[in-house]
Write an enzyme that holds these catalytic residues in place. Structure first.
Site, mmCIF file in Angstrom:
data_model
loop_
_atom_site.group_PDB
_atom_site.id
_atom_site.type_symbol
_atom_site.label_atom_id
_atom_site.label_comp_id
_atom_site.label_asym_id
_atom_site.label_seq_id
_atom_site.Cartn_x
_atom_site.Cartn_y
_atom_site.Cartn_z
ATOM 1 N N GLY A 10 10.478 -0.810 -0.751
ATOM 2 C CA GLY A 10 9.724 -2.023 -1.108
ATOM 3 C C GLY A 10 9.161 -1.880 -2.510
ATOM 4 N N ILE A 15 2.502 -4.267 -3.498
ATOM 5 C CA ILE A 15 1.898 -2.933 -3.339
ATOM 6 C C ILE A 15 2.919 -1.842 -3.671
ATOM 7 C CG2 ILE A 15 2.278 -2.940 -0.814
ATOM 8 C CD1 ILE A 15 -0.249 -1.176 -0.634
ATOM 9 N N THR A 80 2.801 -4.152 7.902
ATOM 10 C CA THR A 80 2.074 -4.664 9.070
ATOM 11 C C THR A 80 3.043 -5.077 10.185
ATOM 12 O OG1 THR A 80 2.053 -6.720 7.825
ATOM 13 C CG2 THR A 80 0.025 -5.449 7.839
ATOM 14 N N ASN A 107 -4.789 -0.059 6.783
ATOM 15 C CA ASN A 107 -5.342 -0.261 5.450
ATOM 16 C C ASN A 107 -5.531 1.099 4.788
ATOM 17 O OD1 ASN A 107 -7.078 -1.048 3.175
ATOM 18 N ND2 ASN A 107 -7.167 -3.002 4.256
ATOM 19 N N HIS A 135 -7.191 -13.515 2.469
ATOM 20 C CA HIS A 135 -6.105 -12.925 1.681
ATOM 21 C C HIS A 135 -5.475 -13.939 0.739
ATOM 22 C CE1 HIS A 135 -6.277 -9.585 4.557
ATOM 23 N NE2 HIS A 135 -5.587 -8.886 3.668
ATOM 24 N N LYS A 139 0.725 -13.838 1.516
ATOM 25 C CA LYS A 139 0.802 -12.915 2.649
ATOM 26 C C LYS A 139 1.581 -13.577 3.791
ATOM 27 C CE LYS A 139 -2.087 -9.986 5.583
ATOM 28 N NZ LYS A 139 -1.113 -8.890 5.517
HETATM 29 N N1 NDP Z 1 -1.788 -0.862 4.658
HETATM 30 C C1 NDP Z 1 -2.265 -1.347 3.496
HETATM 31 O O1 NDP Z 1 -3.281 -0.858 2.949
HETATM 32 C C2 NDP Z 1 -1.557 -2.469 2.839
HETATM 33 C C3 NDP Z 1 -0.497 -3.051 3.476
HETATM 34 N N2 NDP Z 1 0.183 -4.074 2.901
HETATM 35 C C4 NDP Z 1 1.332 -4.555 3.640
HETATM 36 O O2 NDP Z 1 2.512 -4.118 2.961
HETATM 37 C C5 NDP Z 1 3.554 -5.059 3.168
HETATM 38 C C6 NDP Z 1 4.078 -5.518 1.826
HETATM 39 O O3 NDP Z 1 3.090 -6.299 1.187
HETATM 40 P P1 NDP Z 1 3.329 -6.914 -0.274
HETATM 41 O O4 NDP Z 1 3.666 -5.830 -1.245
HETATM 42 O O5 NDP Z 1 2.179 -7.795 -0.560
HETATM 43 O O6 NDP Z 1 4.634 -7.808 -0.011
HETATM 44 P P2 NDP Z 1 5.782 -8.167 -1.047
HETATM 45 O O7 NDP Z 1 6.547 -9.295 -0.421
HETATM 46 O O8 NDP Z 1 5.227 -8.329 -2.414
HETATM 47 O O9 NDP Z 1 6.700 -6.851 -1.064
HETATM 48 C C7 NDP Z 1 7.597 -6.483 -0.079
HETATM 49 C C8 NDP Z 1 8.814 -5.947 -0.801
HETATM 50 O O10 NDP Z 1 9.678 -5.318 0.134
HETATM 51 C C9 NDP Z 1 11.005 -5.714 -0.181
HETATM 52 N N3 NDP Z 1 11.861 -5.477 0.966
HETATM 53 C C10 NDP Z 1 12.071 -6.259 2.051
HETATM 54 N N4 NDP Z 1 12.941 -5.676 2.886
HETATM 55 C C11 NDP Z 1 13.272 -4.489 2.320
HETATM 56 C C12 NDP Z 1 14.108 -3.419 2.705
HETATM 57 N N5 NDP Z 1 14.814 -3.451 3.846
HETATM 58 N N6 NDP Z 1 14.222 -2.327 1.894
HETATM 59 C C13 NDP Z 1 13.530 -2.288 0.720
HETATM 60 N N7 NDP Z 1 12.721 -3.280 0.293
HETATM 61 C C14 NDP Z 1 12.588 -4.353 1.097
HETATM 62 C C15 NDP Z 1 10.870 -7.158 -0.596
HETATM 63 O O11 NDP Z 1 12.014 -7.615 -1.283
HETATM 64 P P3 NDP Z 1 12.320 -9.222 -1.316
HETATM 65 O O12 NDP Z 1 11.248 -9.792 -2.194
HETATM 66 O O13 NDP Z 1 13.688 -9.279 -1.872
HETATM 67 O O14 NDP Z 1 12.227 -9.717 0.099
HETATM 68 C C16 NDP Z 1 9.629 -7.066 -1.487
HETATM 69 O O15 NDP Z 1 9.959 -6.654 -2.799
HETATM 70 C C17 NDP Z 1 2.944 -6.187 4.027
HETATM 71 O O16 NDP Z 1 3.202 -5.931 5.391
HETATM 72 C C18 NDP Z 1 1.455 -6.051 3.742
HETATM 73 O O17 NDP Z 1 0.654 -6.573 4.757
HETATM 74 C C19 NDP Z 1 -0.163 -4.574 1.682
HETATM 75 C C20 NDP Z 1 -1.240 -4.062 1.009
HETATM 76 C C21 NDP Z 1 -2.035 -2.970 1.536
HETATM 77 O O1 LIG Z 2 -0.763 -8.195 2.710
HETATM 78 C C1 LIG Z 2 -1.745 -7.672 2.146
HETATM 79 O O2 LIG Z 2 -2.068 -7.958 0.980
HETATM 80 C C2 LIG Z 2 -2.519 -6.681 2.872
HETATM 81 N N1 LIG Z 2 -2.090 -6.298 4.050
HETATM 82 C C3 LIG Z 2 -2.724 -5.367 4.916
HETATM 83 C C4 LIG Z 2 -3.193 -6.052 6.190
HETATM 84 O O3 LIG Z 2 -2.500 -6.950 6.690
HETATM 85 O O4 LIG Z 2 -4.247 -5.676 6.701
HETATM 86 C C5 LIG Z 2 -3.808 -4.579 4.227
HETATM 87 C C6 LIG Z 2 -4.624 -5.380 3.239
HETATM 88 O O5 LIG Z 2 -5.397 -6.297 3.948
HETATM 89 C C7 LIG Z 2 -3.718 -6.094 2.251
#
Ligand code: NDP
Ligand SMILES: O=C(O)C1=N[C@H](C(=O)O)C[C@H](O)C1
Length: 250
Positions: A10, A15, A80, A107, A135, A139
């Site tokens: 990703g 992120i 998530t 998180n 958010h 998202k």
């Molecule tokens: N635990 C934490 O602290 C946090 C968790 N998150 C979570 O992380 C996840 C991503 O969030 P975010 O970065 O905002 O989302 P984005 O949509 O910005 O990023 C996801 C990325 O993953 C890519 N992707 C999808 N499928 C694949 C695959 N099979 N292999 C490689 N890459 C792939 C997407 O490509 P494409 O655009 O081509 O679909 C995209 O570039 C969410 O579930 C979010 O809730 C986010 C922030 C903090």
């Molecule tokens: O999608 C996000 O941005 C985030 N996803 C995580 C969640 O679903 O809790 C963590 C954080 O809130 C950011």
């Protein structure tokens, strides 16, 4: 000392792109792969990665973890969408890959982890408790993984303490007006341009309220947790759910 070989899945996402920079900047790590959708998972095994940081989408995460565990690659997961059914499947894969570790962190930010802890401590002392998460509008899931986990932890703490259900005399309501019911705790989701990731836990008792609020203002807030997770997961076989277990908060 040899560096920890880390891959990011990703890598072009919000992120994921920040995680690529954080791993590159970490002196004890080497970024061996930065994979986006369509890059093919073969590149992951070929990179020699010890740890994959999984930051994709709920639709992709299971296939990616299946691949990691079949190749003995540890995983740090921020994506998530975790249900009991998904966790059961993951645990079965882990059983078939002894020695491999997976950290799922709802998180990665220290403030959010502490918010969950504070909410757990406070919940039995108040009649009412509700969670509001806020958010950015890009998202894809609601409620957030953090809010879901927070509500589950609150419910567990209240059950353990023998707390009564929160009072609520609502007789009629539009669908959704009282939020989602997560183990008896109302969870409300706001999507607003300009925001990143925020959460409030609202607690109320006769004559007083307590609000625990956390704000992630930049994706950099998640990076220390991701790096800590990568360092610790390689020596922690099996499933670890929640970064708090690597912060010795329990
Ligand atoms: N635990 C934490 O602290 C946090 C968790 N998150 C979570 O992380 C996840 C991503 O969030 P975010 O970065 O905002 O989302 P984005 O949509 O910005 O990023 C996801 C990325 O993953 C890519 N992707 C999808 N499928 C694949 C695959 N099979 N292999 C490689 N890459 C792939 C997407 O490509 P494409 O655009 O081509 O679909 C995209 O570039 C969410 O579930 C979010 O809730 C986010 C922030 C903090
Ligand atoms: O999608 C996000 O941005 C985030 N996803 C995580 C969640 O679903 O809790 C963590 C954080 O809130 C950011």
């Amino acid at each position: 000392m040899s560096k920890l070989r880390v891959a990011v899945l990703g890598a072009k996402g919000r992120i994921g792109s920040e995680a690529v920079r954080a791993v590159e900047a970490a002196e004890d790590m080497e970024l061996v792969a930065a994979l986006g959708r369509g890059d093919g998972l073969e590149a992951l095994a070929e990179s020699g990665a010890q740890v994959a940081v999984e930051l994709t989408t709920p639709a992709s995460v299971m296939d990616n973890l299946d691949y990691c565990l079949r190749h003995g690659i540890h995983a740090v997961v921020g994506t998530t969408g975790w249900t009991d059914e998904r966790l059961a499947r993951l645990n079965a894969w882990l059983d078939a890959s002894p020695g491999t570790g997976v950290l799922i962190a709802p998180n990665f930010s220290i403030g959010a982890v502490l918010t969950m802890k504070f909410a757990q401590i406070a919940a039995p002392y108040f009649e009412s408790v509700e969670v509001v998460e806020l958010h950015h509008p890009n998202k894809v899931d609601a409620p957030s993984g953090t809010a879901t986990r927070t509500a589950q932890l609150i419910a567990q703490a209240r059950q353990k303490a023998g707390s009564a259900p929160a009072p609520d005399a609502t007789a009629t309501a539009l669908d959704g007006a009282r939020g989602a019911n997560v183990d008896g705790v109302p969870v409300h989701a706001v999507r607003l341009r300009g925001l990143l990731a925020h959460q409030e836990v609202l607690l109320g008792a006769e004559g007083e309220t307590l609000t625990v609020r956390h704000d992630s203002l930049h994706h950099s807030s998640f990076m220390p947790g991701i790096l800590l997770g990568a360092r610790r997961v390689v020596t922690t076989p099996g499933l670890t759910f929640g970064l708090e277990h690597f912060l010795d908060l329990n």
